[in-house]
Motif scaffolding. Structure first.
Motif, PDB file in Angstrom:
ATOM      1  N   ALA A  95      34.540 -44.523   6.826  1.00  0.00           N
ATOM      2  CA  ALA A  95      33.828 -44.053   5.633  1.00  0.00           C
ATOM      3  C   ALA A  95      33.303 -42.626   5.784  1.00  0.00           C
ATOM      4  O   ALA A  95      33.058 -41.952   4.778  1.00  0.00           O
ATOM      5  CB  ALA A  95      32.680 -45.009   5.316  1.00  0.00           C
ATOM      6  N   MET A  96      33.176 -42.150   7.005  1.00  0.00           N
ATOM      7  CA  MET A  96      32.693 -40.784   7.251  1.00  0.00           C
ATOM      8  C   MET A  96      33.796 -39.743   7.066  1.00  0.00           C
ATOM      9  O   MET A  96      33.513 -38.552   7.088  1.00  0.00           O
ATOM     10  CB  MET A  96      32.130 -40.676   8.673  1.00  0.00           C
ATOM     11  N   ARG A 110      29.181 -29.793  17.465  1.00  0.00           N
ATOM     12  CA  ARG A 110      27.955 -30.434  16.974  1.00  0.00           C
ATOM     13  C   ARG A 110      27.587 -29.902  15.594  1.00  0.00           C
ATOM     14  O   ARG A 110      27.256 -30.677  14.692  1.00  0.00           O
ATOM     15  CB  ARG A 110      26.810 -30.222  17.955  1.00  0.00           C
ATOM     16  N   ALA A 111      27.671 -28.616  15.395  1.00  0.00           N
ATOM     17  CA  ALA A 111      27.320 -28.019  14.101  1.00  0.00           C
ATOM     18  C   ALA A 111      28.218 -28.544  12.980  1.00  0.00           C
ATOM     19  O   ALA A 111      27.748 -28.809  11.872  1.00  0.00           O
ATOM     20  CB  ALA A 111      27.404 -26.500  14.185  1.00  0.00           C
ATOM     21  N   ARG A 112      29.491 -28.704  13.261  1.00  0.00           N
ATOM     22  CA  ARG A 112      30.422 -29.196  12.233  1.00  0.00           C
ATOM     23  C   ARG A 112      30.175 -30.655  11.871  1.00  0.00           C
ATOM     24  O   ARG A 112      30.575 -31.108  10.804  1.00  0.00           O
ATOM     25  CB  ARG A 112      31.866 -29.013  12.692  1.00  0.00           C
ATOM     26  N   HIS A 113      29.516 -31.390  12.755  1.00  0.00           N
ATOM     27  CA  HIS A 113      29.263 -32.805  12.498  1.00  0.00           C
ATOM     28  C   HIS A 113      27.836 -33.090  12.034  1.00  0.00           C
ATOM     29  O   HIS A 113      27.509 -34.232  11.715  1.00  0.00           O
ATOM     30  CB  HIS A 113      29.583 -33.627  13.753  1.00  0.00           C
ATOM     31  N   LEU A 114      26.973 -32.072  11.975  1.00  0.00           N
ATOM     32  CA  LEU A 114      25.585 -32.292  11.560  1.00  0.00           C
ATOM     33  C   LEU A 114      25.437 -32.888  10.161  1.00  0.00           C
ATOM     34  O   LEU A 114      24.488 -33.641   9.924  1.00  0.00           O
ATOM     35  CB  LEU A 114      24.779 -30.996  11.677  1.00  0.00           C
ATOM     36  N   GLY A 170      24.516 -41.918  14.765  1.00  0.00           N
ATOM     37  CA  GLY A 170      23.578 -42.638  15.605  1.00  0.00           C
ATOM     38  C   GLY A 170      24.338 -43.455  16.637  1.00  0.00           C
ATOM     39  O   GLY A 170      25.530 -43.244  16.880  1.00  0.00           O
ATOM     40  N   LEU A 171      23.661 -44.409  17.219  1.00  0.00           N
ATOM     41  CA  LEU A 171      24.297 -45.253  18.240  1.00  0.00           C
ATOM     42  C   LEU A 171      25.481 -46.023  17.675  1.00  0.00           C
ATOM     43  O   LEU A 171      26.526 -46.120  18.322  1.00  0.00           O
ATOM     44  CB  LEU A 171      23.280 -46.225  18.836  1.00  0.00           C
ATOM     45  N   LYS A 172      25.327 -46.581  16.459  1.00  0.00           N
ATOM     46  CA  LYS A 172      26.410 -47.365  15.868  1.00  0.00           C
ATOM     47  C   LYS A 172      27.655 -46.514  15.647  1.00  0.00           C
ATOM     48  O   LYS A 172      28.763 -46.927  15.993  1.00  0.00           O
ATOM     49  CB  LYS A 172      25.958 -47.981  14.544  1.00  0.00           C
ATOM     50  N   GLU A 173      27.481 -45.324  15.103  1.00  0.00           N
ATOM     51  CA  GLU A 173      28.611 -44.431  14.834  1.00  0.00           C
ATOM     52  C   GLU A 173      29.246 -43.958  16.136  1.00  0.00           C
ATOM     53  O   GLU A 173      30.472 -43.923  16.262  1.00  0.00           O
ATOM     54  CB  GLU A 173      28.163 -43.250  13.975  1.00  0.00           C
ATOM     55  N   HIS A 176      20.960 -38.747  15.144  1.00  0.00           N
ATOM     56  CA  HIS A 176      20.088 -39.764  14.559  1.00  0.00           C
ATOM     57  C   HIS A 176      19.703 -40.728  15.677  1.00  0.00           C
ATOM     58  O   HIS A 176      20.552 -41.078  16.498  1.00  0.00           O
ATOM     59  CB  HIS A 176      20.849 -40.501  13.436  1.00  0.00           C
ATOM     60  N   PRO A 177      18.438 -41.170  15.709  1.00  0.00           N
ATOM     61  CA  PRO A 177      17.988 -41.983  16.843  1.00  0.00           C
ATOM     62  C   PRO A 177      18.610 -43.372  16.968  1.00  0.00           C
ATOM     63  O   PRO A 177      18.653 -43.921  18.059  1.00  0.00           O
ATOM     64  CB  PRO A 177      16.482 -42.090  16.646  1.00  0.00           C
TER      65      PRO A 177
END
Length: 129
Positions: free
Chosen positions: A39-40, A76-80, A85-88, A127-128
Protein backbone atom coordinates in the motif's frame (compact mmCIF):
# COMPACT_ATOMS: atom_id res chain seq x y z
CA UNK A 1 32.81 -14.85 -1.07
CA UNK A 2 36.40 -13.64 -0.84
CA UNK A 3 37.70 -10.52 0.88
CA UNK A 4 38.14 -8.81 -2.48
CA UNK A 5 34.85 -9.94 -3.98
CA UNK A 6 31.85 -7.68 -3.55
CA UNK A 7 28.46 -9.05 -2.55
CA UNK A 8 27.32 -8.02 -6.02
CA UNK A 9 29.90 -10.35 -7.58
CA UNK A 10 29.36 -13.09 -5.00
CA UNK A 11 25.64 -13.41 -5.70
CA UNK A 12 26.00 -13.32 -9.49
CA UNK A 13 25.92 -9.68 -10.56
CA UNK A 14 23.16 -7.84 -12.35
CA UNK A 15 21.17 -10.94 -13.28
CA UNK A 16 20.82 -11.95 -9.63
CA UNK A 17 20.00 -8.38 -8.53
CA UNK A 18 17.27 -8.26 -11.20
CA UNK A 19 15.92 -11.63 -10.08
CA UNK A 20 15.98 -10.59 -6.41
CA UNK A 21 14.18 -7.30 -6.96
CA UNK A 22 11.58 -8.85 -9.26
CA UNK A 23 10.87 -11.57 -6.71
CA UNK A 24 10.69 -8.99 -3.91
CA UNK A 25 8.02 -6.97 -5.71
CA UNK A 26 6.20 -10.09 -6.90
CA UNK A 27 5.96 -11.31 -3.30
CA UNK A 28 4.80 -7.89 -2.18
CA UNK A 29 1.92 -8.11 -4.66
CA UNK A 30 1.08 -11.80 -4.15
CA UNK A 31 1.37 -12.28 -0.39
CA UNK A 32 -1.38 -10.74 1.78
CA UNK A 33 0.97 -10.47 4.77
CA UNK A 34 2.89 -7.78 2.83
CA UNK A 35 -0.25 -5.73 2.17
CA UNK A 36 0.77 -2.73 4.27
CA UNK A 37 4.09 -2.62 2.46
CA UNK A 38 2.37 -2.85 -0.93
CA UNK A 39 0.00 0.00 0.00
CA UNK A 40 3.00 2.33 0.41
CA UNK A 41 3.90 1.92 -3.26
CA UNK A 42 2.33 3.24 -6.46
CA UNK A 43 -0.04 1.04 -8.44
CA UNK A 44 2.52 0.67 -11.25
CA UNK A 45 5.66 -0.80 -9.71
CA UNK A 46 7.90 -0.53 -12.79
CA UNK A 47 9.65 2.65 -11.61
CA UNK A 48 10.04 1.25 -8.08
CA UNK A 49 11.56 -1.94 -9.50
CA UNK A 50 14.04 0.01 -11.62
CA UNK A 51 15.09 2.30 -8.79
CA UNK A 52 15.64 -0.59 -6.37
CA UNK A 53 17.59 -2.56 -8.99
CA UNK A 54 19.80 0.43 -9.77
CA UNK A 55 20.27 1.28 -6.09
CA UNK A 56 21.07 -2.27 -4.94
CA UNK A 57 23.56 -2.73 -7.78
CA UNK A 58 25.77 0.06 -6.43
CA UNK A 59 24.98 -0.61 -2.76
CA UNK A 60 26.19 -4.21 -3.15
CA UNK A 61 29.45 -3.11 -4.77
CA UNK A 62 28.54 -3.17 -8.45
CA UNK A 63 28.57 -0.23 -10.84
CA UNK A 64 26.90 3.02 -9.77
CA UNK A 65 23.93 3.18 -12.11
CA UNK A 66 21.52 4.87 -9.69
CA UNK A 67 23.21 8.23 -9.10
CA UNK A 68 23.79 9.22 -12.74
CA UNK A 69 20.06 8.80 -13.42
CA UNK A 70 18.40 9.80 -10.13
CA UNK A 71 21.04 11.75 -8.19
CA UNK A 72 22.27 10.94 -4.71
CA UNK A 73 20.10 8.20 -3.16
CA UNK A 74 19.26 10.26 -0.02
CA UNK A 75 17.56 7.08 1.14
CA UNK A 76 16.12 8.32 4.42
CA UNK A 77 15.01 11.69 3.04
CA UNK A 78 13.22 10.06 0.10
CA UNK A 79 11.29 7.80 2.47
CA UNK A 80 10.33 10.42 5.10
CA UNK A 81 6.87 11.00 3.57
CA UNK A 82 6.00 7.40 4.48
CA UNK A 83 5.31 6.13 7.99
CA UNK A 84 7.98 3.53 8.62
CA UNK A 85 7.68 1.89 12.00
CA UNK A 86 8.50 -1.57 13.29
CA UNK A 87 5.65 -3.19 11.34
CA UNK A 88 6.70 -1.64 8.03
CA UNK A 89 10.37 -2.40 8.65
CA UNK A 90 9.58 -5.99 9.53
CA UNK A 91 7.35 -6.48 6.48
CA UNK A 92 10.05 -5.07 4.20
CA UNK A 93 12.67 -7.34 5.76
CA UNK A 94 10.46 -10.45 5.66
CA UNK A 95 9.66 -9.81 2.01
CA UNK A 96 13.33 -9.26 1.11
CA UNK A 97 14.54 -12.27 3.12
CA UNK A 98 11.93 -14.48 1.43
CA UNK A 99 12.99 -13.11 -1.97
CA UNK A 100 16.62 -13.93 -1.13
CA UNK A 101 15.65 -17.46 -0.14
CA UNK A 102 13.58 -17.93 -3.30
CA UNK A 103 16.51 -16.67 -5.41
CA UNK A 104 18.92 -19.10 -3.68
CA UNK A 105 21.13 -16.39 -2.19
CA UNK A 106 22.92 -18.36 0.49
CA UNK A 107 26.01 -18.61 2.64
CA UNK A 108 28.18 -15.72 3.74
CA UNK A 109 26.77 -13.38 1.08
CA UNK A 110 23.23 -14.00 2.39
CA UNK A 111 24.33 -13.48 5.99
CA UNK A 112 26.07 -10.23 5.12
CA UNK A 113 23.09 -9.02 3.07
CA UNK A 114 20.61 -9.88 5.82
CA UNK A 115 22.65 -7.91 8.34
CA UNK A 116 23.08 -4.95 5.98
CA UNK A 117 19.39 -4.97 5.02
CA UNK A 118 18.39 -5.04 8.69
CA UNK A 119 20.68 -2.14 9.60
CA UNK A 120 19.47 -0.05 6.67
CA UNK A 121 15.79 -0.86 7.21
CA UNK A 122 16.06 -0.07 10.91
CA UNK A 123 17.80 3.23 10.14
CA UNK A 124 14.90 4.12 7.81
CA UNK A 125 12.39 3.99 10.66
CA UNK A 126 10.77 7.35 11.28
CA UNK A 127 7.97 6.24 13.58
CA UNK A 128 8.35 4.64 17.02
CA UNK A 129 6.03 1.65 16.47
Amino acid sequence: MTDRQSIYEAIGGIDKVDELVDRFYDLMVLEPNFGDLRAMHPQDLSNSREKLKFFLTGWMGGPDIYSPKYGHPMLRARHLPFKIGLKERNQWLACMYKAMEDCCIEGSAAKQLEESFFNTADWMRNHPN
